[in-house]
Design an enzyme around this catalytic site. Structure first.
Site, PDB file in Angstrom:
ATOM      1  N   HIS A  60       0.860  -1.185   0.000  1.00  0.00           N
ATOM      2  CA  HIS A  60       0.000   0.000   0.000  1.00  0.00           C
ATOM      3  C   HIS A  60       0.896   1.235   0.000  1.00  0.00           C
ATOM      4  O   HIS A  60       2.044   1.199   0.467  1.00  0.00           O
ATOM      5  CB  HIS A  60      -0.898   0.017   1.229  1.00  0.00           C
ATOM      6  CG  HIS A  60      -1.985  -0.995   1.194  1.00  0.00           C
ATOM      7  ND1 HIS A  60      -3.069  -0.942   2.043  1.00  0.00           N
ATOM      8  CD2 HIS A  60      -2.175  -2.097   0.423  1.00  0.00           C
ATOM      9  CE1 HIS A  60      -3.878  -1.958   1.793  1.00  0.00           C
ATOM     10  NE2 HIS A  60      -3.346  -2.686   0.816  1.00  0.00           N
ATOM     11  N   GLU A  62       0.911   3.846   1.831  1.00  0.00           N
ATOM     12  CA  GLU A  62       1.377   4.228   3.165  1.00  0.00           C
ATOM     13  C   GLU A  62       2.559   3.377   3.607  1.00  0.00           C
ATOM     14  O   GLU A  62       3.539   3.885   4.161  1.00  0.00           O
ATOM     15  CB  GLU A  62       0.255   4.084   4.208  1.00  0.00           C
ATOM     16  CG  GLU A  62      -0.965   4.932   3.942  1.00  0.00           C
ATOM     17  CD  GLU A  62      -2.082   4.183   3.214  1.00  0.00           C
ATOM     18  OE1 GLU A  62      -3.246   4.391   3.564  1.00  0.00           O
ATOM     19  OE2 GLU A  62      -1.778   3.387   2.289  1.00  0.00           O
ATOM     20  N   CYS A  90      -6.226   1.965   5.849  1.00  0.00           N
ATOM     21  CA  CYS A  90      -6.868   0.704   6.238  1.00  0.00           C
ATOM     22  C   CYS A  90      -6.295   0.262   7.594  1.00  0.00           C
ATOM     23  O   CYS A  90      -5.324   0.841   8.080  1.00  0.00           O
ATOM     24  CB  CYS A  90      -6.613  -0.363   5.168  1.00  0.00           C
ATOM     25  SG  CYS A  90      -4.905  -0.977   5.145  1.00  0.00           S
ATOM     26  N   CYS A  93      -2.419  -0.493   7.484  1.00  0.00           N
ATOM     27  CA  CYS A  93      -1.609   0.718   7.424  1.00  0.00           C
ATOM     28  C   CYS A  93      -1.700   1.513   8.721  1.00  0.00           C
ATOM     29  O   CYS A  93      -0.704   2.050   9.203  1.00  0.00           O
ATOM     30  CB  CYS A  93      -2.023   1.569   6.232  1.00  0.00           C
ATOM     31  SG  CYS A  93      -1.646   0.772   4.651  1.00  0.00           S
TER      32      CYS A  93
END
Length: 169
Positions: A60, A62, A90, A93
């Site tokens: 992801h 992040e 999410c 993260c």
């Protein structure tokens, strides 16, 4: 000592940089989420979703930005850094964000179904965890949301076209 003044114009600028990263994801046919990490007014990390490209569910924006920022700082602690991300983080993260101890998280589009910064839950300020982040939500939200909506509409259209072709054969 007075609290620092948060310059919302800077937030808009840095979210614009995160949006540039999200556009890179979009162009790569990845979910268009981008992130930048800012320390002392300078961007020290930039990343976009690369789950499909890297075949890695943890890639992801992040997570990739966190790794870059840790390398830039020379430490895993990012207390004096701010994370800008185009969509609410999410749970995965958010867990990493708490562990690296970001001082502040700024996001664009909220995620009421799966967001972990106040949408579905709030891990960033969970009382029993060892750290809580300041949260600023909704920065350039319309632009961030529209990019995501356009991407998923295109994905649905492609899936429908593929289904129709399959049925025709």
């Amino acid at each position: 000592m007075d609290d620092p003044v948060i310059d919302l114009h800077s937030d808009a600028y840095f979210m614009g940089e995160a949006l540039r990263q999200a556009l890179r994801a979009y162009e790569a046919e990845e979910v268009p989420i981008g992130a930048v990490v800012v320390r002392e007014g300078r961007i020290i990390a930039r990343a976009f979703n690369q789950v499909e490209l890297l075949k890695d569910a943890t890639a992801h924006a992040e997570m990739l930005a966190i790794t870059q920022a840790e390398q830039a700082v020379g430490d895993w602690r990012l207390n004096d850094c701010t994370l800008y991300v185009t969509k609410e983080p999410c749970p995965m993260c958010a867990g990493a964000i708490v562990h690296v101890r970001f001082g502040r998280v700024v996001f664009g589009a909220s995620d009421p179904k799966g967001g972990a910064a106040g949408g579905a839950m709030n891990l960033l300020q969970f009382p029993s965890l060892n750290h809580r982040c300041e949260i600023t939500a909704g920065v350039r939200e319309d632009e961030c949301r529209k990019l995501l909506q356009t991407f998923f509409a295109e994905q649905r259209s492609k899936s429908e076209e593929a289904r129709k072709r399959s049925e025709a054969n």
